[in-house]
Design a protein around this motif. Structure first.
Motif, PDB file in Angstrom:
ATOM      1  N   LYS A  38       0.863  -1.185   0.000  1.00 56.05           N
ATOM      2  CA  LYS A  38       0.000   0.000   0.000  1.00 56.05           C
ATOM      3  C   LYS A  38       0.894   1.228   0.000  1.00 56.05           C
ATOM      4  O   LYS A  38       1.870   1.291   0.755  1.00 56.05           O
ATOM      5  CB  LYS A  38      -0.884  -0.022   1.245  1.00 56.05           C
ATOM      6  CG  LYS A  38      -1.667   1.244   1.530  1.00 56.05           C
ATOM      7  CD  LYS A  38      -2.405   1.101   2.859  1.00 56.05           C
ATOM      8  CE  LYS A  38      -3.154   2.361   3.221  1.00 56.05           C
ATOM      9  NZ  LYS A  38      -3.838   2.231   4.538  1.00 56.05           N
ATOM     10  N   VAL A  48       1.295  -4.959   3.018  1.00 61.32           N
ATOM     11  CA  VAL A  48      -0.049  -5.310   3.463  1.00 61.32           C
ATOM     12  C   VAL A  48      -0.141  -6.797   3.764  1.00 61.32           C
ATOM     13  O   VAL A  48      -0.631  -7.213   4.826  1.00 61.32           O
ATOM     14  CB  VAL A  48      -1.096  -4.939   2.383  1.00 61.32           C
ATOM     15  CG1 VAL A  48      -2.482  -5.435   2.781  1.00 61.32           C
ATOM     16  CG2 VAL A  48      -1.108  -3.433   2.148  1.00 61.32           C
ATOM     17  N   PHE A  64      -7.631  -8.003   5.435  1.00 61.12           N
ATOM     18  CA  PHE A  64      -7.026  -8.232   4.134  1.00 61.12           C
ATOM     19  C   PHE A  64      -6.808  -9.733   3.913  1.00 61.12           C
ATOM     20  O   PHE A  64      -6.281 -10.424   4.795  1.00 61.12           O
ATOM     21  CB  PHE A  64      -5.682  -7.501   4.033  1.00 61.12           C
ATOM     22  CG  PHE A  64      -5.806  -6.002   4.181  1.00 61.12           C
ATOM     23  CD1 PHE A  64      -5.772  -5.410   5.436  1.00 61.12           C
ATOM     24  CD2 PHE A  64      -5.955  -5.199   3.073  1.00 61.12           C
ATOM     25  CE1 PHE A  64      -5.885  -4.032   5.577  1.00 61.12           C
ATOM     26  CE2 PHE A  64      -6.072  -3.819   3.205  1.00 61.12           C
ATOM     27  CZ  PHE A  64      -6.042  -3.250   4.461  1.00 61.12           C
ATOM     28  N   ILE A  79     -10.232  -6.679   0.299  1.00 65.28           N
ATOM     29  CA  ILE A  79     -10.286  -5.828   1.474  1.00 65.28           C
ATOM     30  C   ILE A  79     -11.731  -5.833   1.965  1.00 65.28           C
ATOM     31  O   ILE A  79     -12.646  -5.415   1.239  1.00 65.28           O
ATOM     32  CB  ILE A  79      -9.845  -4.384   1.158  1.00 65.28           C
ATOM     33  CG1 ILE A  79      -8.446  -4.377   0.512  1.00 65.28           C
ATOM     34  CG2 ILE A  79      -9.849  -3.540   2.430  1.00 65.28           C
ATOM     35  CD1 ILE A  79      -7.985  -3.010   0.040  1.00 65.28           C
ATOM     36  N   SER A  82     -14.197  -2.042   4.256  1.00 68.66           N
ATOM     37  CA  SER A  82     -13.285  -0.971   3.833  1.00 68.66           C
ATOM     38  C   SER A  82     -13.409   0.271   4.719  1.00 68.66           C
ATOM     39  O   SER A  82     -14.516   0.671   5.111  1.00 68.66           O
ATOM     40  CB  SER A  82     -13.571  -0.587   2.373  1.00 68.66           C
ATOM     41  OG  SER A  82     -13.295  -1.665   1.522  1.00 68.66           O
ATOM     42  N   ASP A  86      -8.040   3.124   4.089  1.00 71.92           N
ATOM     43  CA  ASP A  86      -7.564   2.168   3.089  1.00 71.92           C
ATOM     44  C   ASP A  86      -7.304   2.842   1.739  1.00 71.92           C
ATOM     45  O   ASP A  86      -6.702   2.241   0.854  1.00 71.92           O
ATOM     46  CB  ASP A  86      -8.580   1.045   2.889  1.00 71.92           C
ATOM     47  CG  ASP A  86      -8.754   0.179   4.124  1.00 71.92           C
ATOM     48  OD1 ASP A  86      -9.848  -0.402   4.294  1.00 71.92           O
ATOM     49  OD2 ASP A  86      -7.808   0.086   4.925  1.00 71.92           O
ATOM     50  N   TYR A  90      -2.310   0.700  -4.485  1.00 72.96           N
ATOM     51  CA  TYR A  90      -1.949  -0.655  -4.089  1.00 72.96           C
ATOM     52  C   TYR A  90      -1.129  -1.289  -5.201  1.00 72.96           C
ATOM     53  O   TYR A  90      -1.533  -1.299  -6.361  1.00 72.96           O
ATOM     54  CB  TYR A  90      -3.202  -1.487  -3.807  1.00 72.96           C
ATOM     55  CG  TYR A  90      -3.843  -1.127  -2.490  1.00 72.96           C
ATOM     56  CD1 TYR A  90      -4.691  -0.034  -2.385  1.00 72.96           C
ATOM     57  CD2 TYR A  90      -3.572  -1.873  -1.339  1.00 72.96           C
ATOM     58  CE1 TYR A  90      -5.262   0.314  -1.170  1.00 72.96           C
ATOM     59  CE2 TYR A  90      -4.135  -1.538  -0.124  1.00 72.96           C
ATOM     60  CZ  TYR A  90      -4.977  -0.441  -0.044  1.00 72.96           C
ATOM     61  OH  TYR A  90      -5.532  -0.103   1.161  1.00 72.96           O
TER      62      TYR A  90
END
Lengths: 119, 115
Positions: A38, A48, A64, A79, A82, A86, A90
């Motif tokens: 991330k 992550v 995750f 994910i 959320s 977040d 990514y």
């Protein structure tokens, strides 16, 4: 050379909902690691989740989780629930598990998916 | 425990100039890698340093060079800057091992703009 493809430049999700980010990769190796990083506006790459190719069980870290399909060379990130925090870029990344003759190897990154979380 | 630290955070250079970027690895880490991240792209591997020597290099010209010091800190030097060198330069550190599974930690990067 290994290649990593992220076909979704942008994704959006409602807060508290679930979103899945896609990643495919190409390699002739059988032993490797896959990662999701991330990158928030602060620019720091934050790990992550990590998956080891020889493990069949999909990795999970709290909200995750991944869907690792080795034969299909697919590695998606889910994910759940959320949150506003977040929202970020990514990146999917690949790294060979076996060190090369120099004793080193490196990460191969995809082009990233920008995730927006809608309040 | 300090993570990976990089300096400077931002800098602007003119074409043809030279630049030096600095990185201190996470405490206990002995391996430092540098990545270039152009706008809208994923990071691209430049090179890796271990035991003060470059031991792996990506597809970057010789204008990109580096150094690792006995305390494991590292510098990235870019000579004869081109407009295309404008990018975020990320430093990453890890602990060397017999396999590559050791976690890699990244710094916040140095944003270089070449004008």
């Amino acid at each position: 050379a290994q290649t990593v493809t992220q076909s979704q430049p942008e994704m959006s999700v409602q807060e508290a909902e679930t979103v899945t980010l896609s990643c495919t990769y190409d390699t002739s190796e059988s032993d490797y690691y896959l990662f999701w990083y991330k990158q928030p506006p602060s620019r720091q790459m934050i790990l992550v989740i990590r998956q080891e190719a020889y493990k069949q069980q999909n990795a999970t870290e709290n909200r995750f989780s991944v869907n690792f399909q080795k034969a299909a060379k697919s590695f998606s990130l889910k994910i759940s629930d959320s949150q506003l925090g977040d929202a970020a870029m990514y990146f999917c990344a690949y790294r060979s598990a076996v060190l090369d003759k120099t004793g080193a190897n490196n990460l191969f990154f995809g082009t990233g998916t920008r995730l927006t979380v809608i309040p | 425990d300090a993570g990976v630290t990089q300096s400077p955070t931002h800098l602007i250079k003119t074409r043809g100039q030279q630049v030096t970027l600095r990185c201190s690895p996470k405490s206990g880490h002995d391996t430092v890698s540098w990545y270039q991240q152009a706008l809208g792209q994923g990071p691209q591997f430049i090179f890796q340093y271990y035991e003060e020597e470059e031991r792996q290099r990506g597809n970057f010209p010789d204008r990109f060079s580096g150094h690792q010091f006995p305390n494991y800190s590292s510098e990235l030097n870019v000579n004869a800057l081109l407009l295309g060198d404008s990018a975020l330069y990320l430093c990453a550190s890890s602990l060397d091992g017999t396999r590559s599974g050791n976690t890699i930690y990244f710094g916040e990067g140095s944003w270089l703009t070449v004008v």
